[in-house]
Structure formats: C-alpha cells, structure tokens
Design a protein around this motif. Structure first.
Motif, PDB file in Angstrom:
ATOM      1  N   ASP A 137      -1.603   2.100  -8.769  1.00  0.00           N
ATOM      2  CA  ASP A 137      -0.837   2.805  -7.734  1.00  0.00           C
ATOM      3  C   ASP A 137      -0.509   1.874  -6.554  1.00  0.00           C
ATOM      4  O   ASP A 137       0.594   1.926  -5.993  1.00  0.00           O
ATOM      5  N   THR A 138      -1.453   0.988  -6.201  1.00  0.00           N
ATOM      6  CA  THR A 138      -1.200   0.004  -5.136  1.00  0.00           C
ATOM      7  C   THR A 138      -0.114  -0.970  -5.566  1.00  0.00           C
ATOM      8  O   THR A 138       0.788  -1.298  -4.790  1.00  0.00           O
ATOM      9  N   LEU A 140       2.270  -0.428  -7.693  1.00  0.00           N
ATOM     10  CA  LEU A 140       3.547   0.303  -7.692  1.00  0.00           C
ATOM     11  C   LEU A 140       4.121   0.355  -6.280  1.00  0.00           C
ATOM     12  O   LEU A 140       5.331   0.169  -6.069  1.00  0.00           O
ATOM     13  N   ASN A 141       3.249   0.597  -5.306  1.00  0.00           N
ATOM     14  CA  ASN A 141       3.649   0.611  -3.906  1.00  0.00           C
ATOM     15  C   ASN A 141       4.207  -0.758  -3.495  1.00  0.00           C
ATOM     16  O   ASN A 141       5.251  -0.855  -2.827  1.00  0.00           O
ATOM     17  N   LEU A 142       3.534  -1.832  -3.933  1.00  0.00           N
ATOM     18  CA  LEU A 142       3.964  -3.184  -3.584  1.00  0.00           C
ATOM     19  C   LEU A 142       5.263  -3.575  -4.287  1.00  0.00           C
ATOM     20  O   LEU A 142       6.058  -4.347  -3.744  1.00  0.00           O
ATOM     21  N   SER A 144       7.663  -1.470  -4.758  1.00  0.00           N
ATOM     22  CA  SER A 144       8.700  -0.823  -3.939  1.00  0.00           C
ATOM     23  C   SER A 144       9.047  -1.695  -2.726  1.00  0.00           C
ATOM     24  O   SER A 144      10.214  -1.785  -2.325  1.00  0.00           O
ATOM     25  N   ILE A 145       8.024  -2.349  -2.139  1.00  0.00           N
ATOM     26  CA  ILE A 145       8.274  -3.262  -1.017  1.00  0.00           C
ATOM     27  C   ILE A 145       9.138  -4.440  -1.485  1.00  0.00           C
ATOM     28  O   ILE A 145      10.119  -4.814  -0.835  1.00  0.00           O
ATOM     29  N   GLY A 297       7.453   1.224   2.432  1.00  0.00           N
ATOM     30  CA  GLY A 297       6.406   0.771   1.506  1.00  0.00           C
ATOM     31  C   GLY A 297       5.234   0.136   2.243  1.00  0.00           C
ATOM     32  O   GLY A 297       4.073   0.418   1.948  1.00  0.00           O
ATOM     33  N   TYR A 300       3.241   2.851   4.124  1.00  0.00           N
ATOM     34  CA  TYR A 300       2.361   3.602   3.216  1.00  0.00           C
ATOM     35  C   TYR A 300       1.159   2.757   2.801  1.00  0.00           C
ATOM     36  O   TYR A 300       0.029   3.251   2.724  1.00  0.00           O
ATOM     37  N   TYR A 301       1.404   1.468   2.552  1.00  0.00           N
ATOM     38  CA  TYR A 301       0.317   0.555   2.167  1.00  0.00           C
ATOM     39  C   TYR A 301      -0.736   0.470   3.276  1.00  0.00           C
ATOM     40  O   TYR A 301      -1.943   0.555   3.020  1.00  0.00           O
ATOM     41  N   ALA A 304      -2.682   3.773   3.487  1.00  0.00           N
ATOM     42  CA  ALA A 304      -3.659   3.897   2.396  1.00  0.00           C
ATOM     43  C   ALA A 304      -4.861   2.992   2.644  1.00  0.00           C
ATOM     44  O   ALA A 304      -6.014   3.379   2.411  1.00  0.00           O
TER      45      ALA A 304
END
Length: 345
Positions: A137-138, A140-142, A144-145, A297, A300-301, A304
């Motif tokens: 999940d992390t 995936l977030n990265l 997006s960045i 992104g 959100y990172y 989290a």
C-alpha cells in the motif's frame, strides 16, 4: 486566564518559527538561483558556491560549539567519525553539488516539483538497506507521487534532460544520506541537531568538494580574470544558508514533525508562485496538475507515517504503564505478605 495567555504565546511563537523557516528556505533557494543562473548574476560555479557555504557554516558551527559553548558537542570516537560521519559527508557533498547545479538548467518551480520524489527515494532506499519493511500500500502511494511528477515533467515548457538528471541524482544522494543517518548514527544512539551536524559534517563535505572543484571549476575560474569575489553577495548568501540551519534547529525543537511537513508544503507552493510571477518562469496547467497529484500523494504519505509513529508511541506508553502497574502490584503483594508474617509472629 494565565494558561490561556501561555497557550496563545506558544502558538504565536510556533507560527513565528515557521514563518522564519519558510522565509529563509525561500530566500536561500531563490538566492542560489540568482547567483548561478546565466540570465541573472551569471556565476555558474555550483561547487564553488557550495564550498563557500560549507566553509562559512563550519567556521560558525565551530564558534558556537567550541568557543561560545552554546551547543553541546556529541561524544564521538575517531573510528565512529570515519565509519559514519565521513560517508554521510560524502553523500551530502554530492547532494548539494548536484542540486545547486540543477539551478543552472531548470526553473525554481520545476525543481520543487522534482523534489516531491524525496519520499519515494527515501522509502525505496530504506527497503534496500532493510531499514523499512516493504508494504504494497505504501509502494502504491509512492507510485502515485511518481506519476504526478512524471506528468509535471511532461508539461514542463523548458525541459532540460541534463538538469533533470542532476536533480534526480541530488534526490537519490540526499535520500541515501538520510537513511544512512538512521543506520550509522541514530541506531547507535547518536543524535545530531543541525548545528552539531554542521560542526561534524560540513568540514568533511568541504574536503570532498575540493576534489571535483580542482578538476572542474578551478581551471575555468583561473581563465575568467574578470571575476572578483563579491563579499556582499557571497557573504549574505552564506549568512542566509547558516541562518536556515539555525531556523531548522528552532523549528524541530519547538514544533512537531507535522508542522515541519506543512511548512514545507507552503514553502513549495510559494516558490512555484514566485517563480511564475516574479522570475517569469513558465508554469503550465499540466505542470500544476502533475504537481497537485504528487503533492496529494506526499501529504497522504506524511499523514500515514505520522499515524504510524503515534501508534508506536501509544504502544510504548501502554507497555510502560503495564510494567509500572505490575511493579506496584508486586510491591503491594510484598507489603501484604510482610504484614501477614508479622501478624502470625
């Protein structure tokens, strides 16, 4: 009423520290751009500029630590210095060299957009060095960045491949430096604040920069006989660079990590606005859409990461409370047994 005034003063003080940090960070970035850019002051010698900063910061840090004794030095052996601080100093030298070089080729606004990749680089290198666990999940977030930054790059009006390569290398070296600080120093119980960090790292960084400076910039500086060292320009620029480190020292000590992250976001948007309105750099709608995706992104990172830190802190506090409760219970049981034995006697 007294408590209320105290809280108001604390909040106002925090905002003052944030404002000072944003102003100085903003000033250093714009000032470096002004000195290095061909269309402005036109002194395209990023290694020399970085060495001036490091020499100045080393001298002032030495005065603060050793002469005025305003900051306590860290107990460090020669072996630890060579194995931990020297590699960090080498990475810091490379990071500053390449990031300052990028200002010659890229706009301030686009550089800020590329810097949004920092969390991606730090996490990826942390996973490689087994400092951080891999989480899908992390990642995936990265991703997006990264997509956001790629869109911003696609929309860049004055895209320069060499400039982008320099900035990406700067991000990679800085991310590696941050991870190594955790592995080589923090894990051994050594914590450096911005002043002690300059005291130990800046001289080492200066020495490392001497090598490329002698090869790359010194021959060119010798040929350009028209150059005269401007003490006002380079002096004020160096003072701003050192003041920024002092501001970081105050901001980290007096506020939270979340405040630092929010202040960083505000600074980035201000720089983009300044780059567009004052320096007249072209900022396209695609630029802004890409950076907005990357910004969300990163936000959100950071959120989290902060929640994870809070959960860890709460877990530690709960464990401490349980240990304390167990100790009190044992003491009470011991007292009860003692009284029972006395009664029997």
């Amino acid at each position: 009423m007294g408590l209320s005034e105290g809280v108001v003063k604390k909040v106002l003080l925090s905002y003052t520290y944030v404002a000072i940090w944003i102003f100085l960070s903003f000033t250093v970035i714009v000032y470096n751009k002004y000195i290095l850019d061909h269309k402005m002051y036109n002194w395209p010698f990023p290694i020399s500029l970085t060495m001036i900063h490091m020499g100045f910061c080393s001298s002032l840090a030495y005065l603060l630590v050793r002469v005025f004794k305003l900051v306590e030095p860290v107990s460090m052996s020669r072996d630890l210095y060579l194995k931990s601080v020297v590699p960090i100093g080498a990475l810091y030298a490379l990071s500053l060299w390449f990031s300052n070089s990028a200002y010659i080729f890229l706009s301030v606004s686009f550089i800020q957009m590329l810097k949004a990749l920092m969390p991606v680089a730090v996490y990826s290198i942390g996973v490689v060095f087994k400092k951080d666990p891999f989480k899908s999940d992390t990642m995936l977030n990265l991703v997006s960045i990264s997509v956001g930054v790629a869109i911003a790059a696609y929309g860049e009006a004055k895209f320069n491949t060499w400039g982008v390569a320099l900035q990406l290398l700067a991000v990679a070296f800085e991310a590696t430096r941050l991870v190594l600080i955790q592995i080589l120093l923090n894990a051994k119980g050594i914590s450096l604040n911005p002043i002690t960090s300059l005291y130990y790292v800046a001289p080492c960084c200066f020495v490392f920069l001497c090598v490329p400076w002698v090869i790359v910039e010194l021959p060119v500086l010798r040929e350009s006989s028209s150059f005269h060292f401007d003490f006002v320009i380079f002096g004020t620029n160096s003072v701003c660079a050192f003041a920024l480190n002092l501001a970081v020292f105050l901001l980290v000590g007096k506020t939270s990590a979340l405040t630092m992250n929010v202040a960083g976001v505000v600074k980035d948007w201000l720089l983009i606005a300044f780059s567009w309105s004052v320096i007249k750099d072209t900022v396209t709608p695609v630029n802004l859409i890409g950076y907005l995706i990357a910004f969300l992104g990163v936000a959100y990172y950071n959120h989290a990461k902060l929640q994870a830190l809070k959960a860890l802190e709460a877990q530690r506090k709960s464990q401490q409370d349980n240990l304390e409760a167990g100790r009190l219970l044992e003491e009470r049981d011991g007292e009860g047994t003692g009284k029972k034995n006395e009664t029997q006697d």
